[in-house]
Design a protein around this motif. Structure first.
Motif, PDB file in Angstrom:
ATOM      1  N   GLU A  14    -102.795 -21.949  44.479  1.00 48.84           N
ATOM      2  CA  GLU A  14    -103.792 -20.866  44.511  1.00 48.84           C
ATOM      3  C   GLU A  14    -103.553 -19.974  43.315  1.00 48.84           C
ATOM      4  N   TRP A  15    -104.592 -19.343  42.836  1.00 50.84           N
ATOM      5  CA  TRP A  15    -104.394 -18.369  41.767  1.00 50.84           C
ATOM      6  C   TRP A  15    -103.706 -17.144  42.351  1.00 50.84           C
ATOM      7  N   ASN A  16    -102.827 -16.588  41.560  1.00 50.25           N
ATOM      8  CA  ASN A  16    -102.084 -15.430  42.038  1.00 50.25           C
ATOM      9  C   ASN A  16    -102.814 -14.131  41.684  1.00 50.25           C
ATOM     10  N   VAL A  17    -104.093 -14.088  41.991  1.00 51.19           N
ATOM     11  CA  VAL A  17    -104.896 -12.879  41.723  1.00 51.19           C
ATOM     12  C   VAL A  17    -105.840 -12.681  42.903  1.00 51.19           C
ATOM     13  N   PRO A  18    -106.296 -11.459  43.119  1.00 53.04           N
ATOM     14  CA  PRO A  18    -107.225 -11.229  44.230  1.00 53.04           C
ATOM     15  C   PRO A  18    -108.508 -12.040  44.056  1.00 53.04           C
ATOM     16  N   GLU A  19    -109.089 -12.472  45.171  1.00 59.14           N
ATOM     17  CA  GLU A  19    -110.320 -13.285  45.100  1.00 59.14           C
ATOM     18  C   GLU A  19    -111.426 -12.556  44.350  1.00 59.14           C
ATOM     19  N   LEU A  42    -111.381 -23.127  42.850  1.00 57.76           N
ATOM     20  CA  LEU A  42    -110.488 -24.192  42.381  1.00 57.76           C
ATOM     21  C   LEU A  42    -110.511 -25.315  43.417  1.00 57.76           C
ATOM     22  N   ASN A  43    -111.248 -26.363  43.123  1.00 58.34           N
ATOM     23  CA  ASN A  43    -111.422 -27.450  44.099  1.00 58.34           C
ATOM     24  C   ASN A  43    -110.658 -28.695  43.683  1.00 58.34           C
ATOM     25  N   GLY A  44    -110.322 -29.502  44.694  1.00 58.52           N
ATOM     26  CA  GLY A  44    -109.741 -30.801  44.400  1.00 58.52           C
ATOM     27  C   GLY A  44    -108.226 -30.790  44.341  1.00 58.52           C
ATOM     28  N   PHE A  45    -107.617 -29.637  44.574  1.00 60.34           N
ATOM     29  CA  PHE A  45    -106.159 -29.571  44.474  1.00 60.34           C
ATOM     30  C   PHE A  45    -105.546 -29.199  45.829  1.00 60.34           C
ATOM     31  N   SER A  46    -104.233 -29.268  45.892  1.00 64.75           N
ATOM     32  CA  SER A  46    -103.524 -28.957  47.128  1.00 64.75           C
ATOM     33  C   SER A  46    -103.795 -27.513  47.566  1.00 64.75           C
ATOM     34  N   PRO A  47    -103.910 -27.289  48.896  1.00 66.36           N
ATOM     35  CA  PRO A  47    -104.105 -25.901  49.356  1.00 66.36           C
ATOM     36  C   PRO A  47    -102.905 -25.007  49.052  1.00 66.36           C
ATOM     37  N   TYR A  48    -101.781 -25.616  48.655  1.00 68.53           N
ATOM     38  CA  TYR A  48    -100.626 -24.788  48.295  1.00 68.53           C
ATOM     39  C   TYR A  48    -100.789 -24.186  46.888  1.00 68.53           C
ATOM     40  N   ASP A  58    -108.267 -30.284  27.280  1.00 61.25           N
ATOM     41  CA  ASP A  58    -107.413 -31.111  28.138  1.00 61.25           C
ATOM     42  C   ASP A  58    -107.567 -30.534  29.538  1.00 61.25           C
ATOM     43  N   TYR A  59    -108.131 -31.313  30.437  1.00 64.73           N
ATOM     44  CA  TYR A  59    -108.537 -30.809  31.762  1.00 64.73           C
ATOM     45  C   TYR A  59    -107.413 -30.059  32.473  1.00 64.73           C
ATOM     46  N   TYR A  60    -106.270 -30.712  32.676  1.00 64.07           N
ATOM     47  CA  TYR A  60    -105.204 -30.087  33.475  1.00 64.07           C
ATOM     48  C   TYR A  60    -104.517 -28.956  32.707  1.00 64.07           C
ATOM     49  N   ALA A  61    -104.347 -29.152  31.400  1.00 61.89           N
ATOM     50  CA  ALA A  61    -103.714 -28.088  30.610  1.00 61.89           C
ATOM     51  C   ALA A  61    -104.590 -26.845  30.607  1.00 61.89           C
ATOM     52  N   ASP A  62    -105.909 -27.045  30.469  1.00 59.28           N
ATOM     53  CA  ASP A  62    -106.807 -25.888  30.440  1.00 59.28           C
ATOM     54  C   ASP A  62    -106.712 -25.105  31.751  1.00 59.28           C
ATOM     55  N   ILE A  63    -106.609 -25.852  32.873  1.00 61.27           N
ATOM     56  CA  ILE A  63    -106.572 -25.158  34.160  1.00 61.27           C
ATOM     57  C   ILE A  63    -105.193 -24.557  34.433  1.00 61.27           C
ATOM     58  N   PHE A  64    -104.137 -25.345  34.174  1.00 57.34           N
ATOM     59  CA  PHE A  64    -102.831 -24.941  34.699  1.00 57.34           C
ATOM     60  C   PHE A  64    -101.820 -24.433  33.671  1.00 57.34           C
ATOM     61  N   ARG A  65    -102.039 -24.679  32.401  1.00 60.38           N
ATOM     62  CA  ARG A  65    -101.009 -24.272  31.451  1.00 60.38           C
ATOM     63  C   ARG A  65    -101.401 -23.047  30.631  1.00 60.38           C
TER      64      ARG A  65
END
Ligand code: ARG
Length: 439
Positions: free
Chosen positions: A180-185, A172-178, A95-102
């Motif tokens: 961001e992953w909460n880890v160092p680049e 992480l492309n295609g999403f709001s600039p607000y 599941d695209y969004y679940a895999d990325i965000f959940r």
């Protein structure tokens, strides 16, 4: 004196009883044996294994006393297969969004051992794992747990973070600039500029990378617009490969676009991954430099049939449609021109354990079955720098051995149904009608 002789003979007796109880010798009787070094199928071979190492291979060798015999006289035996492009810590799209965000890295870590086991059971005893989707070095932990014998899985070479520029396929492309992953680049593999990419290579190696993977071009399964545009400058690519070499590591590049492929080849990568829009000039350069092509030419079937259902954006599936067919045609051109090919599938994009499904496409698009088998054995071992360890059933190599019913040189799809798997001298699967007996 008599006492001493008596004591000695008891010792000898004890010793021989001990070796009887713990015979480490296994013998495999192979009706047919694929020898990818010679490009031949040999008949009636005896393989002698001491613990985890092959000590002898040949016709009618004497079977050592007390050896455990595995009779595969009715089967075709091959060296364990090697997939040079896996993502064992990545879930096949669910599941695209679940895999990325959940999901958290822990979700990925929980399931990775299952994927590793499926891969091993499919006959792939070695993988080059070229990048994690989430930070946390799960690939490194997986590799170490497998090497410690805690988890069943293939031998792994790990890239850990895929190194990519800001906004590249790695980001992480295609999403709001607000968002961001909460880890160092650095833990995401995002690096820019000569110093930045060199530092990233060092960071990856510091935390366990065996091989360096970077993004030379844009990609399919990410939301940047282009699929083929270069995403690093020539200087950045050169710096990545040069830094990897300083540390004794090979580098490989994700590259779909014709220009990006050529830039990556010029930078000195050991392999080009995907290679979709490879052109004549690129083919020429790859031949000159001896660069391997690792083209995931099964992937397209799965993405086109499943990914919309999994909630992937239409634009990603549209990008796949630009790539799929061309990639297969260019693979064929590269094969005809004599570019070196190693087997790599991008497992993790499609379900783990289906790696063998790519063989039929490699044959459909230009390789003979024997050449396809060589791509997944001797060539792959060469690309990994592991020719002395894996890739053929030969003296002094690891006892990584598989078997199938029928002859894969007549029908390569037989490799989709591997029936016997031994890795490091341990049998993980035996669905063949074989006798396992002590002699
Ligand atoms: N990981 C690759 C990417 O996102 C997958 C490409 C799959 N498509 C293909 N035809 N090989 O770019």
């Amino acid at each position: 004196m008599k006492k001493i002789i008596a004591a000695l003979s008891i010792l000898i007796l004890l010793h021989s009883q001990h070796s009887f109880a713990q015979s480490r010798i296994t013998v495999i009787k192979a009706g047919k044996l694929v020898d990818p070094e010679k490009g031949e199928v040999l008949t009636n071979q005896v393989i002698i294994i001491d613990s985890n190492i092959i000590t002898a291979v040949g016709p009618s060798l004497a079977i050592p006393k007390n050896a455990k015999v595995i009779d595969l006289s009715n089967a075709t035996v091959l060296p364990g297969l090697i997939d040079c492009h896996t993502h064992l810590t990545t879930s096949p799209g669910s599941d695209y969004y679940a895999d990325i965000f959940r999901k958290t890295p822990i979700d990925f870590a929980m399931i990775a051992p299952t994927y590793a086991r499926k891969t091993l059971m499919a006959g792939f005893t070695t993988c080059r794992d070229v990048g994690v989707d989430v930070p946390a070095f799960i690939d490194i932990s997986l590799r170490n747990a497998i090497n410690n014998g805690d988890i069943e899985g293939p031998r792994m070479q790990c890239a850990t973070m895929y190194i990519g520029a800001t906004g590249s396929h790695a980001d992480l492309n295609g999403f709001s600039p607000y968002l961001e992953w909460n880890v160092p680049e650095k833990m995401l593999g995002i690096a820019n500029g000569i110093d930045g990419v060199r530092e990233q290579v060092r960071y990856n190696i510091k935390y366990g990378a065996d091989v360096i993977k970077f993004g030379a071009s844009a990609g399919v399964l990410s939301e940047e617009e282009s699929v083929g545009a270069p995403q690093y400058t020539q200087e950045e690519m050169n710096a990545i490969v040069d830094e990897a070499k300083l540390w004794g590591k090979k580098a490989c590049a994700h590259a779909h676009g014709a220009e990006a492929i050529k830039m990556a080849v010029k930078s000195g990568v050991a392999s080009v991954e995907h290679g979709s829009f490879l052109d004549e000039e690129g083919i020429k350069l790859m031949k000159e430099k001896g660069t391997y092509l690792v083209a995931d030419i099964y992937n397209d079937d799965y993405i086109v049939s499943e990914y919309l259902k999994l909630g992937y954006p239409q634009k990603i599936v549209d990008k796949e449609k630009l790539v799929g067919r061309t990639q297969r045609e260019n693979f064929q051109k590269a094969v005809q021109a004599g570019v070196k090919v190693a087997f790599g599938t991008d497992a993790g994009v499609y379900p783990h354990g289906d790696n063998g499904k790519q063989f039929r496409y490699m044959v459909k698009f230009g390789l003979t079955p024997m050449k396809a088998i060589q791509a997944a054995t001797v060539n792959a071992a060469d690309l990994l720098g592991w020719t002395n360890k894996v890739g053929s059933v030969s003296k002094n190599k690891f006892a990584d051995i598989i078997a199938v019913e029928g002859n894969p040189v007549d029908d390569v799809t037989i490799l989709e149904k591997v029936k016997f798997v031994m890795k490091d001298g341990v049998v993980y699967k035996n669905e063949l009608n074989s006798k396992t007996a002590k002699q």
